[in-house]
Design an enzyme around this catalytic site. Structure first.
Site, PDB file in Angstrom:
ATOM      1  CB  ALA A 146      -0.905  -0.140   1.190  1.00 41.10           C
TER       2      ALA A 146
ATOM      3  N   GLY B   6       0.475  -5.209   1.227  1.00 40.26           N
ATOM      4  CA  GLY B   6      -0.528  -5.370   0.185  1.00 40.26           C
ATOM      5  C   GLY B   6      -0.468  -5.933  -1.031  1.00 40.26           C
TER       6      GLY B   6
ATOM      7  CD  GLU C 125      -2.106  -7.874   3.217  1.00 35.12           C
ATOM      8  OE1 GLU C 125      -1.880  -6.718   2.725  1.00 35.12           O
ATOM      9  OE2 GLU C 125      -2.492  -8.156   4.502  1.00 35.12           O
TER      10      GLU C 125
ATOM     11  CD  GLU D 111       1.956  -5.731   5.717  1.00 31.75           C
ATOM     12  OE1 GLU D 111       2.722  -6.566   5.941  1.00 31.75           O
ATOM     13  OE2 GLU D 111       1.446  -5.673   4.844  1.00 31.75           O
TER      14      GLU D 111
HETATM   15  N1  DAK Z   1       4.341   2.867  -0.987  1.00 33.86           N
HETATM   16  C1  DAK Z   1       4.967   4.178  -1.536  1.00 33.86           C
HETATM   17  N2  DAK Z   1       6.135   4.258  -2.294  1.00 33.86           N
HETATM   18  C2  DAK Z   1       6.992   3.163  -2.272  1.00 33.86           C
HETATM   19  C3  DAK Z   1       6.527   1.769  -1.849  1.00 33.86           C
HETATM   20  C4  DAK Z   1       5.414   1.734  -1.044  1.00 33.86           C
HETATM   21  N3  DAK Z   1       5.005   0.814  -0.532  1.00 33.86           N
HETATM   22  N4  DAK Z   1       7.648   0.975  -2.065  1.00 33.86           N
HETATM   23  C5  DAK Z   1       8.548   1.652  -2.757  1.00 33.86           C
HETATM   24  N5  DAK Z   1       8.046   3.133  -3.078  1.00 33.86           N
HETATM   25  C6  DAK Z   1       8.680   4.078  -3.714  1.00 33.86           C
HETATM   26  C7  DAK Z   1      10.043   4.523  -2.821  1.00 33.86           C
HETATM   27  O1  DAK Z   1       9.759   5.492  -2.008  1.00 33.86           O
HETATM   28  C8  DAK Z   1      10.725   5.087  -4.112  1.00 33.86           C
HETATM   29  O2  DAK Z   1      10.384   6.204  -4.370  1.00 33.86           O
HETATM   30  P1  DAK Z   1      11.357   7.670  -4.758  1.00 33.86           P
HETATM   31  O3  DAK Z   1      12.267   7.820  -3.643  1.00 33.86           O
HETATM   32  O4  DAK Z   1      12.165   7.123  -6.029  1.00 33.86           O
HETATM   33  O5  DAK Z   1      10.345   8.756  -5.077  1.00 33.86           O
HETATM   34  C9  DAK Z   1      10.612   4.146  -5.095  1.00 33.86           C
HETATM   35  O6  DAK Z   1       9.361   3.589  -5.051  1.00 33.86           O
HETATM   36  C10 DAK Z   1      11.687   3.100  -5.351  1.00 33.86           C
HETATM   37  O7  DAK Z   1      11.891   2.345  -4.130  1.00 33.86           O
HETATM   38  P2  DAK Z   1      13.240   2.302  -3.552  1.00 33.86           P
HETATM   39  O8  DAK Z   1      14.180   3.369  -3.960  1.00 33.86           O
HETATM   40  O9  DAK Z   1      13.011   1.888  -2.061  1.00 33.86           O
HETATM   41  O10 DAK Z   1      13.802   0.973  -4.363  1.00 33.86           O
HETATM   42  P3  DAK Z   1      14.672  -0.283  -3.548  1.00 33.86           P
HETATM   43  O11 DAK Z   1      15.050  -1.168  -4.956  1.00 33.86           O
HETATM   44  O12 DAK Z   1      15.989   0.025  -3.150  1.00 33.86           O
HETATM   45  O13 DAK Z   1      13.969  -1.077  -2.612  1.00 33.86           O
HETATM   46  C11 DAK Z   1      11.891  -2.062  -1.742  1.00 33.86           C
HETATM   47  C12 DAK Z   1      12.807  -1.689  -3.116  1.00 33.86           C
HETATM   48  C13 DAK Z   1      10.686  -2.723  -2.288  1.00 33.86           C
HETATM   49  C14 DAK Z   1      12.786  -3.152  -0.855  1.00 33.86           C
HETATM   50  C15 DAK Z   1      11.629  -0.799  -0.952  1.00 33.86           C
HETATM   51  O14 DAK Z   1      11.248   0.139  -1.630  1.00 33.86           O
HETATM   52  C16 DAK Z   1      10.510  -1.002   0.172  1.00 33.86           C
HETATM   53  O15 DAK Z   1      10.996  -1.729   1.399  1.00 33.86           O
HETATM   54  N6  DAK Z   1       9.507  -0.657  -0.016  1.00 33.86           N
HETATM   55  C17 DAK Z   1       8.246  -0.594   1.019  1.00 33.86           C
HETATM   56  C18 DAK Z   1       7.659  -1.907   1.199  1.00 33.86           C
HETATM   57  C19 DAK Z   1       6.537  -2.110   2.099  1.00 33.86           C
HETATM   58  O16 DAK Z   1       7.085  -1.686   3.383  1.00 33.86           O
HETATM   59  N7  DAK Z   1       5.550  -2.342   1.986  1.00 33.86           N
HETATM   60  C20 DAK Z   1       4.476  -2.587   2.817  1.00 33.86           C
HETATM   61  C21 DAK Z   1       3.448  -1.581   2.956  1.00 33.86           C
HETATM   62  S1  DAK Z   1       2.213  -1.590   4.034  1.00 33.86           S
HETATM   63  C22 DAK Z   1      -5.565  -2.899   3.894  1.00 33.86           C
HETATM   64  C23 DAK Z   1      -4.788  -3.335   2.566  1.00 33.86           C
HETATM   65  C24 DAK Z   1      -3.657  -3.368   2.239  1.00 33.86           C
HETATM   66  C25 DAK Z   1      -2.690  -2.905   3.051  1.00 33.86           C
HETATM   67  C26 DAK Z   1      -3.239  -2.399   4.393  1.00 33.86           C
HETATM   68  C27 DAK Z   1      -4.696  -2.459   4.632  1.00 33.86           C
HETATM   69  N8  DAK Z   1      -6.846  -2.720   3.883  1.00 33.86           N
HETATM   70  C28 DAK Z   1      -7.711  -3.437   2.731  1.00 33.86           C
HETATM   71  C29 DAK Z   1      -7.381  -2.425   5.104  1.00 33.86           C
HETATM   72  C30 DAK Z   1      -1.188  -3.026   3.013  1.00 33.86           C
HETATM   73  C31 DAK Z   1      -0.166  -2.076   3.647  1.00 33.86           C
HETATM   74  C32 DAK Z   1       0.968  -2.276   3.438  1.00 33.86           C
HETATM   75  O17 DAK Z   1       1.281  -2.634   2.120  1.00 33.86           O
END
Ligand code: DAK
Length: 258
Positions: A65, A109, A112, A132
């Site tokens: 997300a 997400g 998921e 998360e």
């Molecule tokens: N959201 C927003 N931007 C993201 C992102 C994300 N989840 N993941 C990556 N990006 C963006 C980065 O900020 C970066 O943007 P700029 O800085 O270039 O503007 C760009 O994508 C490239 O990312 P990185 O520079 O970080 O790239 P790397 O190759 O170094 O690393 C990575 C890739 C995937 C390991 C890293 O980006 C990362 O750790 N990303 C976050 C992963 C994460 O924590 N995901 C979980 C998010 S929480 C629900 C439904 C769903 C959910 C909740 C509720 N309901 C129905 C109630 C879901 C929640 C989640 O998913």
């Protein structure tokens, strides 16, 4: 007009949806999920489509997300708008099969969303995770529920509590994904599988999907009865007559979805 975040194509009887928000690694904003839900509902209603493939890019299926959007919200904000509730819930109601073709990151997400699909075909570079916990939250769309059913408690606890990613090979061993293929094959493999499914009778395909999904909801006794009643019901269709006649006559069946 803003560019579409989900590309919509048809390949024969296969509907192909490609998440297309590369700069954010296909992070699932409200807009992405809304477009996805609209496109899936359209395919579900389209008689010319028998199965759907959902994919992302080579680097990311979806990295979760949208953290930027979520970062400032309060409990009241997410509760009052039922954050990601309606459109995400509606994805569960799609009756036609959806295959996830996953390359690169499928995180939070994104993982998921892949699990919400009916099965996953993964590229060798795929990485699955529920990170998360690193953000001070927990999975919000089935990560604590579908993952347990897919890979068991111990592995699900490991992924959800540590936030670590697993490889495609680990995911296949654990039963999270159906097949692992080289990255350049993943989309074709998924489209071919979807085309094969689309060549069957859509009624038996949709009933099989319903029955398998009920296995998660029902006690065995009720599930077996649900399956048997659907099995019985299929004897009222033209396609059952055609499928069996074709076998007996040693020819390919021509299903009419009636
Ligand atoms: N959201 C927003 N931007 C993201 C992102 C994300 N989840 N993941 C990556 N990006 C963006 C980065 O900020 C970066 O943007 P700029 O800085 O270039 O503007 C760009 O994508 C490239 O990312 P990185 O520079 O970080 O790239 P790397 O190759 O170094 O690393 C990575 C890739 C995937 C390991 C890293 O980006 C990362 O750790 N990303 C976050 C992963 C994460 O924590 N995901 C979980 C998010 S929480 C629900 C439904 C769903 C959910 C909740 C509720 N309901 C129905 C109630 C879901 C929640 C989640 O998913």
């Amino acid at each position: 007009m803003t560019a579409a975040l989900v590309k919509v194509e048809k390949r024969g009887q296969v509907g192909l949806l490609t998440l297309d928000r590369p700069k954010a690694l296909n992070a699932l904003s409200n807009e992405v999920i809304a477009e996805l839900a609209t496109a899936l509902r359209a395919f579900d209603a389209d008689d010319g489509i028998g199965a759907v493939v959902l994919t992302g890019s080579e680097k990311a299926f979806a990295a979760g997300a949208d953290i930027g959007a979520m970062s400032t919200w309060s409990y009241a904000d997410v509760f009052n708008q039922d954050y990601l509730g309606h459109d995400w819930e509606s994805l569960r109601r799609i009756r036609k099969p959806i295959i996830a073709a996953v390359a690169g990151y499928a995180l939070g997400g994104g993982c998921e969303l892949a699990m919400l699909c009916d099965f996953i075909i993964a590229a060798e570079n795929a990485r699955f995770g529920q990170p998360e916990i690193n953000l001070g939250i927990i999975p919000g769309f089935g990560g604590t529920q579908r993952l347990v059913r897919a890979i068991g408690k111990s592995k699900a606890m490991d992924m959800v509590l540590t936030g670590r990613m697993i490889t495609a090979a680990e995911a296949e061993l654990a039963g999270l994904v159906a097949r692992v293929v080289p990255v350049e094959r993943v989309l074709d493999e998924a489209v071919e599988a979807a085309a094969l499914i689309a060549s069957k009778s859509i009624m038996s395909v949709m009933m099989a999907k319903e029955c398998i999904n009920r296995a998660f909801e029902m006690p065995l006794d009720e599930g077996l009865l649900f399956e048997r009643r659907n099995f019985h019901a299929l004897f009222s269709t033209d396609d059952q007559k055609e499928g069996m006649a074709a076998f007996v006559e040693k020819r390919k069946p021509k299903f009419t979805n009636r």
